[in-house]
Design a protein around this motif. Structure first.
Motif, PDB file in Angstrom:
ATOM      1  N   TYR A 131      53.996  70.111  44.653  1.00 17.23           N
ATOM      2  CA  TYR A 131      52.840  69.837  45.495  1.00 17.23           C
ATOM      3  C   TYR A 131      52.953  68.466  46.144  1.00 17.23           C
ATOM      4  O   TYR A 131      53.230  67.466  45.487  1.00 17.23           O
ATOM      5  CB  TYR A 131      51.568  69.895  44.645  1.00 17.23           C
ATOM      6  CG  TYR A 131      50.298  69.512  45.368  1.00 17.23           C
ATOM      7  CD1 TYR A 131      49.797  70.296  46.404  1.00 17.23           C
ATOM      8  CD2 TYR A 131      49.588  68.361  45.004  1.00 17.23           C
ATOM      9  CE1 TYR A 131      48.619  69.964  47.053  1.00 17.23           C
ATOM     10  CE2 TYR A 131      48.408  68.016  45.645  1.00 17.23           C
ATOM     11  CZ  TYR A 131      47.928  68.814  46.673  1.00 17.23           C
ATOM     12  OH  TYR A 131      46.763  68.471  47.322  1.00 17.23           O
ATOM     13  N   LYS A 132      52.760  68.422  47.457  1.00 19.19           N
ATOM     14  CA  LYS A 132      52.797  67.161  48.200  1.00 19.19           C
ATOM     15  C   LYS A 132      51.478  67.004  48.948  1.00 19.19           C
ATOM     16  O   LYS A 132      51.287  67.598  50.010  1.00 19.19           O
ATOM     17  CB  LYS A 132      53.977  67.139  49.172  1.00 19.19           C
ATOM     18  CG  LYS A 132      55.335  67.122  48.485  1.00 19.19           C
ATOM     19  CD  LYS A 132      56.473  67.028  49.497  1.00 19.19           C
ATOM     20  CE  LYS A 132      57.817  66.987  48.789  1.00 19.19           C
ATOM     21  NZ  LYS A 132      58.946  66.906  49.755  1.00 19.19           N
ATOM     22  N   PRO A 133      50.573  66.238  48.402  1.00 20.58           N
ATOM     23  CA  PRO A 133      49.274  66.075  49.058  1.00 20.58           C
ATOM     24  C   PRO A 133      49.394  65.280  50.357  1.00 20.58           C
ATOM     25  O   PRO A 133      50.346  64.519  50.554  1.00 20.58           O
ATOM     26  CB  PRO A 133      48.457  65.298  48.022  1.00 20.58           C
ATOM     27  CG  PRO A 133      49.483  64.525  47.263  1.00 20.58           C
ATOM     28  CD  PRO A 133      50.679  65.431  47.181  1.00 20.58           C
ATOM     29  N   LYS A 134      48.441  65.473  51.204  1.00 23.66           N
ATOM     30  CA  LYS A 134      48.369  64.690  52.429  1.00 23.66           C
ATOM     31  C   LYS A 134      48.254  63.220  52.058  1.00 23.66           C
ATOM     32  O   LYS A 134      47.594  62.866  51.075  1.00 23.66           O
ATOM     33  CB  LYS A 134      47.143  65.145  53.232  1.00 23.66           C
ATOM     34  CG  LYS A 134      47.029  64.564  54.622  1.00 23.66           C
ATOM     35  CD  LYS A 134      45.837  65.206  55.320  1.00 23.66           C
ATOM     36  CE  LYS A 134      45.662  64.669  56.733  1.00 23.66           C
ATOM     37  NZ  LYS A 134      44.487  65.301  57.408  1.00 23.66           N
ATOM     38  N   ASN A 135      48.923  62.369  52.811  1.00 23.10           N
ATOM     39  CA  ASN A 135      48.983  60.957  52.467  1.00 23.10           C
ATOM     40  C   ASN A 135      48.258  60.122  53.514  1.00 23.10           C
ATOM     41  O   ASN A 135      48.543  60.220  54.713  1.00 23.10           O
ATOM     42  CB  ASN A 135      50.448  60.522  52.356  1.00 23.10           C
ATOM     43  CG  ASN A 135      50.595  59.093  51.889  1.00 23.10           C
ATOM     44  OD1 ASN A 135      50.426  58.162  52.668  1.00 23.10           O
ATOM     45  ND2 ASN A 135      50.904  58.925  50.608  1.00 23.10           N
TER      46      ASN A 135
END
Length: 212
Positions: A196-200
């Motif tokens: 999972y790569k959340p919005k940064n």
């Protein structure tokens, strides 16, 4: 259902009973017990701190605070907290409730996971936040006596709550993980979604359409 637990009165007005029916119909036993504990924990902390609050509004806020996780109330693109707040607003519109009171309930539900903000708002908002924090993360655990905690848990058992609540959260927004950007529920997505790569936020700034 008992109307007095650990010295706290559970509202039994028609409004409160109707709100109970909605949670029973669209929620689960997990959410039923959790939501009632949240009210009791929040109200009890309010009593100890000698804070004035509207018990009926706090109770409705507690019963609706996680309804945005359910299929019936979940939207495609809004935070589950906002879905629950919108559901409460729609529900309260059918009663003779002041618009300011409706907004207070909306704020309490919408902000109940917003750390660093909710606790500084109106008492009903702050107490819902406190009740959620105590039941989910144990914040303020030692502000209550063993007898008070036992009385509440006897009435509304935890039943492996630690293990059950995280997957319940995820099921409520697994179809819209992007709505957890900027809030603590992003941690739940990170637990259940591989890679999972959340919005940064920093990327949002650096890659905005502005030339400088």
């Amino acid at each position: 259902m008992m109307t007095n637990i650990a010295g706290i009165h559970i509202p039994d007005s028609q409004l409160a009973l109707d709100a109970q029916d909605i949670l029973k119909e669209h929620g689960s036993q997990l959410l039923w017990n959790h939501s009632n504990r949240v009210y009791l924990f929040g109200a009890l902390q309010g009593e100890k701190a000698k804070k004035k609050y509207d018990g009926e509004l706090l109770y409705v806020s507690a019963l609706f605070h996680d309804l945005g996780l359910t299929k019936h109330y979940s939207s495609e693109d809004k935070r589950f907290e906002v879905d629950g707040a919108n559901a409460a607003r729609q529900f309260l519109a059918h009663y003779q409730i002041d618009e300011n009171a409706i907004q207070l309930v909306w704020d309490a539900i919408a902000l109940h996971t917003t750390i660093g903000v909710a606790e500084h708002k109106e008492n009903e908002v702050a107490l819902l936040y406190a009740g959620v924090g105590l039941d989910v993360m144990g914040e303020g655990y030692y502000n209550l006596t063993d007898e008070e905690r036992k009385a509440i848990i006897k009435a509304f058992p935890r039943n492996q709550f630690k293990k059950e609540i995280l997957p319940a959260f995820f099921e409520g927004f697994r179809h819209k993980p992007e709505t957890t950007f900027g809030n603590i529920k992003s941690d739940v997505c990170a637990l259940y979604i591989p890679d999972y790569k959340p919005k940064n936020f920093c990327d949002c700034v650096l890659h905005s359409p502005w030339s400088e």
